[in-house]
Design a protein around this motif. Sequence first.
Motif, PDB file in Angstrom:
ATOM      1  N   PRO A 193      -3.673  -8.466 -35.725  1.00 48.14           N
ATOM      2  CA  PRO A 193      -2.259  -8.662 -35.378  1.00 48.14           C
ATOM      3  C   PRO A 193      -2.089  -8.936 -33.883  1.00 48.14           C
ATOM      4  O   PRO A 193      -2.724  -8.302 -33.047  1.00 48.14           O
ATOM      5  N   PRO A 194      -1.225  -9.877 -33.530  1.00 51.00           N
ATOM      6  CA  PRO A 194      -1.005 -10.197 -32.120  1.00 51.00           C
ATOM      7  C   PRO A 194      -0.015  -9.227 -31.484  1.00 51.00           C
ATOM      8  O   PRO A 194       0.819  -8.625 -32.169  1.00 51.00           O
ATOM      9  N   ALA A 195      -0.080  -9.098 -30.158  1.00 49.61           N
ATOM     10  CA  ALA A 195       0.910  -8.297 -29.445  1.00 49.61           C
ATOM     11  C   ALA A 195       2.276  -8.960 -29.532  1.00 49.61           C
ATOM     12  O   ALA A 195       3.306  -8.281 -29.636  1.00 49.61           O
ATOM     13  N   PHE A 196       2.295 -10.303 -29.498  1.00 46.96           N
ATOM     14  CA  PHE A 196       3.543 -11.063 -29.552  1.00 46.96           C
ATOM     15  C   PHE A 196       3.570 -11.886 -30.832  1.00 46.96           C
ATOM     16  O   PHE A 196       2.917 -12.922 -30.921  1.00 46.96           O
ATOM     17  N   PRO A 197       4.309 -11.437 -31.857  1.00 48.02           N
ATOM     18  CA  PRO A 197       4.431 -12.254 -33.071  1.00 48.02           C
ATOM     19  C   PRO A 197       5.368 -13.427 -32.794  1.00 48.02           C
ATOM     20  O   PRO A 197       6.573 -13.249 -32.608  1.00 48.02           O
ATOM     21  N   SER A 198       4.825 -14.617 -32.755  1.00 48.27           N
ATOM     22  CA  SER A 198       5.575 -15.792 -32.316  1.00 48.27           C
ATOM     23  C   SER A 198       6.483 -16.346 -33.397  1.00 48.27           C
ATOM     24  O   SER A 198       6.012 -16.817 -34.438  1.00 48.27           O
ATOM     25  N   GLY A 199       7.791 -16.341 -33.133  1.00 51.32           N
ATOM     26  CA  GLY A 199       8.743 -16.959 -34.035  1.00 51.32           C
ATOM     27  C   GLY A 199       8.728 -18.467 -33.972  1.00 51.32           C
ATOM     28  O   GLY A 199       9.349 -19.135 -34.803  1.00 51.32           O
ATOM     29  N   ALA A 200       8.000 -19.001 -33.008  1.00 51.08           N
ATOM     30  CA  ALA A 200       7.894 -20.456 -32.867  1.00 51.08           C
ATOM     31  C   ALA A 200       6.685 -21.020 -33.574  1.00 51.08           C
ATOM     32  O   ALA A 200       6.699 -22.189 -33.980  1.00 51.08           O
ATOM     33  N   GLY A 201       5.613 -20.231 -33.733  1.00 51.92           N
ATOM     34  CA  GLY A 201       4.417 -20.839 -34.303  1.00 51.92           C
ATOM     35  C   GLY A 201       3.321 -19.900 -34.724  1.00 51.92           C
ATOM     36  O   GLY A 201       2.166 -20.308 -34.814  1.00 51.92           O
ATOM     37  N   GLY A 202       3.624 -18.638 -35.031  1.00 48.04           N
ATOM     38  CA  GLY A 202       2.562 -17.670 -35.236  1.00 48.04           C
ATOM     39  C   GLY A 202       2.103 -17.410 -36.650  1.00 48.04           C
ATOM     40  O   GLY A 202       1.106 -16.717 -36.851  1.00 48.04           O
ATOM     41  N   LEU A 203       2.766 -17.947 -37.661  1.00 47.02           N
ATOM     42  CA  LEU A 203       2.469 -17.544 -39.038  1.00 47.02           C
ATOM     43  C   LEU A 203       1.256 -18.234 -39.641  1.00 47.02           C
ATOM     44  O   LEU A 203       0.916 -19.362 -39.283  1.00 47.02           O
ATOM     45  N   VAL A 204       0.642 -17.544 -40.589  1.00 43.11           N
ATOM     46  CA  VAL A 204      -0.324 -18.129 -41.518  1.00 43.11           C
ATOM     47  C   VAL A 204       0.316 -18.079 -42.898  1.00 43.11           C
ATOM     48  O   VAL A 204       1.122 -17.196 -43.202  1.00 43.11           O
ATOM     49  N   SER A 205      -0.044 -19.046 -43.764  1.00 41.61           N
ATOM     50  CA  SER A 205       0.581 -19.082 -45.086  1.00 41.61           C
ATOM     51  C   SER A 205      -0.223 -19.977 -46.018  1.00 41.61           C
ATOM     52  O   SER A 205      -1.294 -20.499 -45.647  1.00 41.61           O
ATOM     53  N   THR A 206       0.301 -20.172 -47.219  1.00 43.13           N
ATOM     54  CA  THR A 206      -0.305 -21.027 -48.246  1.00 43.13           C
ATOM     55  C   THR A 206       0.749 -22.001 -48.778  1.00 43.13           C
ATOM     56  O   THR A 206       1.950 -21.820 -48.552  1.00 43.13           O
ATOM     57  N   VAL A 207       0.303 -22.999 -49.533  1.00 42.17           N
ATOM     58  CA  VAL A 207       1.271 -23.958 -50.080  1.00 42.17           C
ATOM     59  C   VAL A 207       2.257 -23.284 -51.028  1.00 42.17           C
ATOM     60  O   VAL A 207       3.447 -23.609 -51.042  1.00 42.17           O
ATOM     61  N   ASP A 208       1.798 -22.333 -51.817  1.00 41.59           N
ATOM     62  CA  ASP A 208       2.708 -21.705 -52.774  1.00 41.59           C
ATOM     63  C   ASP A 208       3.715 -20.782 -52.093  1.00 41.59           C
ATOM     64  O   ASP A 208       4.872 -20.700 -52.521  1.00 41.59           O
ATOM     65  N   ASP A 209       3.299 -20.085 -51.046  1.00 48.04           N
ATOM     66  CA  ASP A 209       4.252 -19.264 -50.304  1.00 48.04           C
ATOM     67  C   ASP A 209       5.326 -20.130 -49.656  1.00 48.04           C
ATOM     68  O   ASP A 209       6.521 -19.806 -49.696  1.00 48.04           O
ATOM     69  N   LEU A 210       4.915 -21.237 -49.050  1.00 46.91           N
ATOM     70  CA  LEU A 210       5.888 -22.121 -48.422  1.00 46.91           C
ATOM     71  C   LEU A 210       6.791 -22.781 -49.459  1.00 46.91           C
ATOM     72  O   LEU A 210       7.975 -23.020 -49.208  1.00 46.91           O
ATOM     73  N   HIS A 211       6.238 -23.065 -50.625  1.00 45.54           N
ATOM     74  CA  HIS A 211       7.054 -23.601 -51.709  1.00 45.54           C
ATOM     75  C   HIS A 211       8.128 -22.595 -52.111  1.00 45.54           C
ATOM     76  O   HIS A 211       9.285 -22.958 -52.373  1.00 45.54           O
ATOM     77  N   ALA A 212       7.779 -21.312 -52.156  1.00 46.23           N
ATOM     78  CA  ALA A 212       8.752 -20.281 -52.501  1.00 46.23           C
ATOM     79  C   ALA A 212       9.895 -20.245 -51.487  1.00 46.23           C
ATOM     80  O   ALA A 212      11.076 -20.118 -51.858  1.00 46.23           O
ATOM     81  N   PHE A 213       9.569 -20.366 -50.213  1.00 47.26           N
ATOM     82  CA  PHE A 213      10.603 -20.400 -49.176  1.00 47.26           C
ATOM     83  C   PHE A 213      11.478 -21.641 -49.343  1.00 47.26           C
ATOM     84  O   PHE A 213      12.713 -21.568 -49.273  1.00 47.26           O
ATOM     85  N   ALA A 214      10.846 -22.782 -49.573  1.00 48.55           N
ATOM     86  CA  ALA A 214      11.596 -24.034 -49.740  1.00 48.55           C
ATOM     87  C   ALA A 214      12.493 -23.991 -50.964  1.00 48.55           C
ATOM     88  O   ALA A 214      13.637 -24.472 -50.934  1.00 48.55           O
ATOM     89  N   ARG A 215      12.007 -23.421 -52.066  1.00 45.56           N
ATOM     90  CA  ARG A 215      12.826 -23.305 -53.283  1.00 45.56           C
ATOM     91  C   ARG A 215      14.070 -22.480 -53.015  1.00 45.56           C
ATOM     92  O   ARG A 215      15.153 -22.771 -53.532  1.00 45.56           O
ATOM     93  N   MET A 216      13.924 -21.428 -52.222  1.00 37.88           N
ATOM     94  CA  MET A 216      15.080 -20.597 -51.873  1.00 37.88           C
ATOM     95  C   MET A 216      16.135 -21.419 -51.143  1.00 37.88           C
ATOM     96  O   MET A 216      17.337 -21.305 -51.416  1.00 37.88           O
TER      97      MET A 216
END
Length: 383
Positions: A249-272
């Motif tokens: 885990p980073p000291a600064f969780p970046s809201g601009a570019g810090g995430l890791v993810s998968t295609v299905d997780d991002l699909h879930a966000f997009a579907r929402m």
Amino acid sequence: MTTLHDVLAAHVRPGGPPGAVALVARGGAVEVAAVGRTEAGGPVPMARDTLFRVASLTKPVMAAAVMVLVEDGALALDAPVAEWLPELAAPRVVRTPSSPVTDTVPAARPVTVADLLTSRAGYGFPADFSLPALAPLFAELKQGPPQPQAVAAPDAWTARLGRVPMLHQPGEAWLYNTCSDIQGVLAARASGRPLPELLAGRLFGPLGMADTGFAVPPAELGRFTGYYRSGPSGGLDLVDAPDGQWSSPPAFPSGAGGLVSTVDDLHAFARMLLAGGEAADGRRLLSAESVRQMSTDHLTAAQREAGSLFLEGQGWGFGGSVDVAALDPWNVPGRYGWVGGTGTALHVTPATGAVSVLLTQLELAGPTPPAVMRDFWRYAAAA
């Protein structure tokens, strides 16, 4: 007939990305393809659940989290951020964009939550990277390509930010990146929860995004990619290995570019987003009005033109671009999303109910999307 696999395979070759995973969905039809390897020359094939550094695809997620807090009443769009970020209570602005960092004037008005969401707070990158006021963003705030283990913790980072003059007056210009990092600090303070905990509780958990976060757990590093940059001789240079900067885990969780993810997780966000803020199980995470505000262009024509290095004629909503004209075969007015500097892209098209997600591990050479991205968008638009 060309398939999604064909589109990706045409670009996974020497000098190109070592691999790619992509998803195209419209209604109940979902096509997924995985091509190549997780590491250059490595033995592990890409798979549907491969983990990627998604870089700036973090920005729309961050904006959604801010809107959750707006709906809670913890934040308000027109509220000055100084209530939660006292470091920004009396910001200074360079007299002109090309002025030295010591030649400043007071901000004409307070920075608001809406200024941060639309990237018009006065902090960030313009087309000219040589301006003196940008030097502290790179040197002190570590803005630029994500490097999670090199950035100071949120309170220290924000204290440094408070000493950096803004490039433009609040609301005057669209500037890239920094506002999303400020949103992360704002959201954590307004909610009283660390940003990773806030995102997990209010977005990732309800959406079933079990693989999305700011670091990869040790047990899952076998699913994580290497991260590369094109080398001077046409080969690939390793920027970060699977056990590198995202393995803790980073000291600064970046809201601009810090995430890791998968295609299905991002699909879930997009579907929402396509469902007007409703998760697949019927839980409402955002109101339809909040999603509308996120996916509506808030820029003036002059602001779009000044930001054309990044926007290519698009507008900007909250945390992502909005197509305002059919400039290319894949541009549909109203398409919302963004690209990540690690070679990623996520878009939703409300008019057609389409979602497109592309994940590679090859860093973009500049703001212009590479050929694999453009070919992918062309395929997704025709699907």
